[in-house]
Design an enzyme around this catalytic site. Sequence first.
Site, PDB file in Angstrom:
ATOM      1  N   ARG A  55       2.542 -46.927 -72.379  1.00 26.81           N
ATOM      2  CA  ARG A  55       1.692 -47.425 -73.463  1.00 26.81           C
ATOM      3  C   ARG A  55       2.592 -47.762 -74.647  1.00 26.81           C
ATOM      4  O   ARG A  55       2.830 -46.932 -75.512  1.00 26.81           O
ATOM      5  CB  ARG A  55       0.664 -46.376 -73.873  1.00 26.81           C
TER       6      ARG A  55
ATOM      7  N   ILE B  99       3.241 -40.542 -64.430  1.00 22.10           N
ATOM      8  CA  ILE B  99       4.390 -40.503 -65.317  1.00 22.10           C
ATOM      9  C   ILE B  99       4.020 -41.233 -66.606  1.00 22.10           C
ATOM     10  O   ILE B  99       3.862 -42.454 -66.610  1.00 22.10           O
ATOM     11  CB  ILE B  99       5.622 -41.166 -64.672  1.00 22.10           C
ATOM     12  N   ARG B 100       3.864 -40.489 -67.707  1.00 22.95           N
ATOM     13  CA  ARG B 100       3.572 -41.105 -69.002  1.00 22.95           C
ATOM     14  C   ARG B 100       4.900 -41.404 -69.690  1.00 22.95           C
ATOM     15  O   ARG B 100       5.346 -40.678 -70.575  1.00 22.95           O
ATOM     16  CB  ARG B 100       2.693 -40.189 -69.832  1.00 22.95           C
TER      17      ARG B 100
ATOM     18  N   THR C 107      -3.024 -35.537 -72.186  1.00 25.62           N
ATOM     19  CA  THR C 107      -2.652 -36.889 -72.598  1.00 25.62           C
ATOM     20  C   THR C 107      -3.890 -37.702 -72.950  1.00 25.62           C
ATOM     21  O   THR C 107      -3.771 -38.862 -73.353  1.00 25.62           O
ATOM     22  CB  THR C 107      -1.849 -37.601 -71.494  1.00 25.62           C
TER      23      THR C 107
ATOM     24  N   HIS D 283      -9.039 -49.018 -72.387  1.00 25.14           N
ATOM     25  CA  HIS D 283      -9.310 -47.791 -73.134  1.00 25.14           C
ATOM     26  C   HIS D 283     -10.129 -48.140 -74.365  1.00 25.14           C
ATOM     27  O   HIS D 283      -9.783 -49.059 -75.113  1.00 25.14           O
ATOM     28  CB  HIS D 283      -7.998 -47.121 -73.535  1.00 25.14           C
TER      29      HIS D 283
ATOM     30  N   LYS E  66      -9.403 -49.323 -63.929  1.00 24.83           N
ATOM     31  CA  LYS E  66      -9.521 -48.070 -64.684  1.00 24.83           C
ATOM     32  C   LYS E  66     -10.202 -48.348 -66.016  1.00 24.83           C
ATOM     33  O   LYS E  66      -9.735 -49.174 -66.804  1.00 24.83           O
ATOM     34  CB  LYS E  66      -8.145 -47.446 -64.938  1.00 24.83           C
TER      35      LYS E  66
END
Length: 219
Positions: free
Chosen positions: A71, A40-41, A200, A116, A139
Amino acid sequence: MTADINNLHNIYISIYFKSFNELKNAFDSGILKKNNNYEIRFDLFELNDKNPENIISYMNENKINYIFTYRGSKIADIIKVYSYAFNRAPIIDIDISNFYFKRDDFQKSRLMLSYHGNNNDDVKNILKKMEIYNPDIYKIALNYNDYEKFLRDLLIIMDFKKRTNKEMAFIPMGDKNSFLRIFSLMTVSDIGYAKFKESTAPGQLTLDNYNEIFEILKH
């Protein structure tokens, strides 16, 4: 090398909609299958507030497996959204740059701590910083333009996983790097990501793409 077909069960489809009602309709109509895994973004939903209650309640009531991701750019919103998701969402993905919480906040939710970045980032140092928080899942998502650097990072992550026995999501991003996502799933990653309609992150494949490729690799 034989593909780990079991990892097909660990691919999460990244989804977002304009509203909770659109998400609900997609599941209720069968466009989205409830037996798949989803990310779920929440940051990409076009909501007037920052309350994920309806989405989380619906996913839980229907026993849909998902990762909850937000985010955000504002600290207050990040804290508000994740504070509701604590101990409700099965897996919560928080970027290490947005980790304003205590590790004890996660009692019933599994913590995925994410990073990221880009090709030249120091993976060994990133893992060292992440290890301080003792996440359940690591991650690392980097945008690669150098395949040799990807292979060096892959070996570092494989060694780290062997030493710690932690779950890993190593996501090589880039529009031309879809095949690296496959290779990562075959070698080190316990979790992969697929797109629904819109990506995404660059290089995402669809779940059908994964199924077709892994079916070929079985033979």
